[in-house]
Design an enzyme around this catalytic site. Structure first.
Site, PDB file in Angstrom:
ATOM      1  CE  LYS A 108     -26.400  38.392  41.175  1.00  0.00           C
ATOM      2  NZ  LYS A 108     -25.978  37.468  42.255  1.00  0.00           N
ATOM      3  CG  ASP A 145     -23.737  34.314  41.165  1.00  0.00           C
ATOM      4  OD1 ASP A 145     -23.616  33.098  41.350  1.00  0.00           O
ATOM      5  OD2 ASP A 145     -23.785  35.145  42.091  1.00  0.00           O
ATOM      6  NE  ARG A 195     -23.705  28.329  42.725  1.00  0.00           N
ATOM      7  CZ  ARG A 195     -23.210  29.565  42.941  1.00  0.00           C
ATOM      8  NH1 ARG A 195     -23.886  30.624  42.541  1.00  0.00           N
ATOM      9  NH2 ARG A 195     -22.057  29.714  43.527  1.00  0.00           N
ATOM     10  CE  LYS A 198     -36.990  23.778  41.342  1.00  0.00           C
ATOM     11  NZ  LYS A 198     -38.266  23.583  42.073  1.00  0.00           N
ATOM     12  CB  ALA A 200     -33.598  34.197  40.755  1.00  0.00           C
ATOM     13  CB  THR A 236     -32.730  22.809  44.412  1.00  0.00           C
ATOM     14  OG1 THR A 236     -34.151  22.806  44.577  1.00  0.00           O
ATOM     15  CG2 THR A 236     -32.187  21.435  44.778  1.00  0.00           C
ATOM     16  NE  ARG A 298     -31.942  38.678  41.641  1.00  0.00           N
ATOM     17  CZ  ARG A 298     -31.210  39.751  41.881  1.00  0.00           C
ATOM     18  NH1 ARG A 298     -31.672  40.944  41.576  1.00  0.00           N
ATOM     19  NH2 ARG A 298     -30.025  39.651  42.437  1.00  0.00           N
ATOM     20  NE  ARG A 299     -32.708  34.095  45.825  1.00  0.00           N
ATOM     21  CZ  ARG A 299     -32.023  34.812  44.923  1.00  0.00           C
ATOM     22  NH1 ARG A 299     -31.154  35.721  45.317  1.00  0.00           N
ATOM     23  NH2 ARG A 299     -32.209  34.613  43.649  1.00  0.00           N
TER      24      ARG A 299
END
Length: 318
Positions: A108, A145, A195, A198, A200, A236, A298-299
């Site tokens: 990141k 990321d 990668r 969707k 987050a 995903t 976040r997950r």
């Protein structure tokens, strides 16, 4: 618009007070331990060996983000350099001559100094370059990321600069952003690795698709990547999107080593192994470190069903 539950979870992800409270609750730690591969490098390496032995690939993320302190950014670089040194023997044993690298690290840029004032982009680029050079020496891939939409232009600019020295450097694109279909077309040239996830973060309708439109955008972006000249990475857990990825790969004439599936550590483990048993390439996103709270929240926020998924996983290996 984002649901109140999602909005609340994402707001909680940035709360230091809630982070301190969560870290003291035994049940929270039990859940986290299932989805984060420990707080130390040694714990991450032990988990990495187990996953690689199962036939899956790995991408390791040293958790941390939104750094506003130069010393903290430097410490993150040193953590990655230490990790890469430890991964080198493992990567060397796993890697084929020209195929995909089974061992990867994820970065990141906000953890590497992207937010350090006017010089943030330069600092993040220099720090990422150090890590990418060490990874290249170790035989390990690197993927940058994605974070919230305000960082996208900066991140992709840094990625383009890094690719001049490291052509196989990967990056993450988030399908819910309205710009992403065009970014997929722009970035899917020869040697590229994208990668596709969707998304987050809580993003406004002005820049991001909402609700069912996210799945539709994911499918369009995936088609662009599969018809491109790079190496798509289909990130995903959604069975419909996994099947779409497999179908589009077949339609575009891709062999099994010309793309891969990706899932998070601790989620749908049985399905991961089933896909590997079908000779599918699958990479596990493996986070570790003490800064687990924001990642974990976040997950949960990605979709309301994830909250039940995480809780069910405590009593099931599926």
């Amino acid at each position: 618009m984002p649901s109140p539950l999602r909005t609340g979870l994402l707001a909680a992800a940035r709360s230091k007070r809630l982070e301190r409270m969560a870290s003291r609750i035994a049940l929270t730690r039990k859940v986290v331990d299932r989805f984060v591969a420990g707080e130390t490098e040694q714990q991450a390496l032990a988990t990495s060996r187990d996953i690689l032995a199962s036939g899956r690939f790995i991408t390791i993320d040293h958790l941390g983000e939104d750094t506003t302190d130069t010393a903290q950014a430097t410490a993150t670089v040193q953590a990655y350099l230490s990790l890469l040194s430890a991964l080198a023997p493992l990567a060397g044993r796993q890697a084929a001559a020209d195929g995909p690298r089974p061992v990867e690290v994820s970065l990141k840029l906000s953890a590497l100094g992207q937010f350090l004032g006017a010089d943030g982009d330069r600092i993040a680029l220099e720090n990422a370059h150090k890590i990418a050079a060490a990874a290249d020496e170790a035989g390990v891939w690197v993927t940058v990321d994605a974070e919230d939409h305000t960082t996208t232009d900066s991140t992709l600019s840094i990625v383009r600069e890094l690719r001049s020295d490291f052509p196989h450097l990967g990056t993450v694109l988030q399908a819910y952003l309205k710009r992403t279909e065009a970014d997929c077309a722009d970035l899917s040239g020869p040697g590229s690795r994208i990668r596709l996830c969707k998304g987050a973060y809580a993003e406004p309708p002005s820049v991001a698709h909402q609700g069912d439109a996210v799945d539709e955008a994911y499918g369009r972006c995936l088609r662009v990547l599969m018809n491109g000249r790079g190496y798509p990475m289909v990130a995903t857990h959604d069975p419909a999107m996994v099947e779409a990825g497999l179908r589009l790969a077949a339609e575009s004439g891709r062999s099994s080593d010309e793309y891969e599936l990706q899932m998070l550590y601790g989620i749908r483990d049985t399905e991961q192994l089933r896909l590997v048993g079908q000779q599918r390439q699958l990479r596990v996103y493996l986070p570790y470190g003490t800064e687990w709270y924001g990642y974990f929240m976040r997950r949960l926020a990605e979709k309301p069903a994830n909250l039940a998924l995480f809780l069910r996983a405590l009593t099931s290996q599926k």
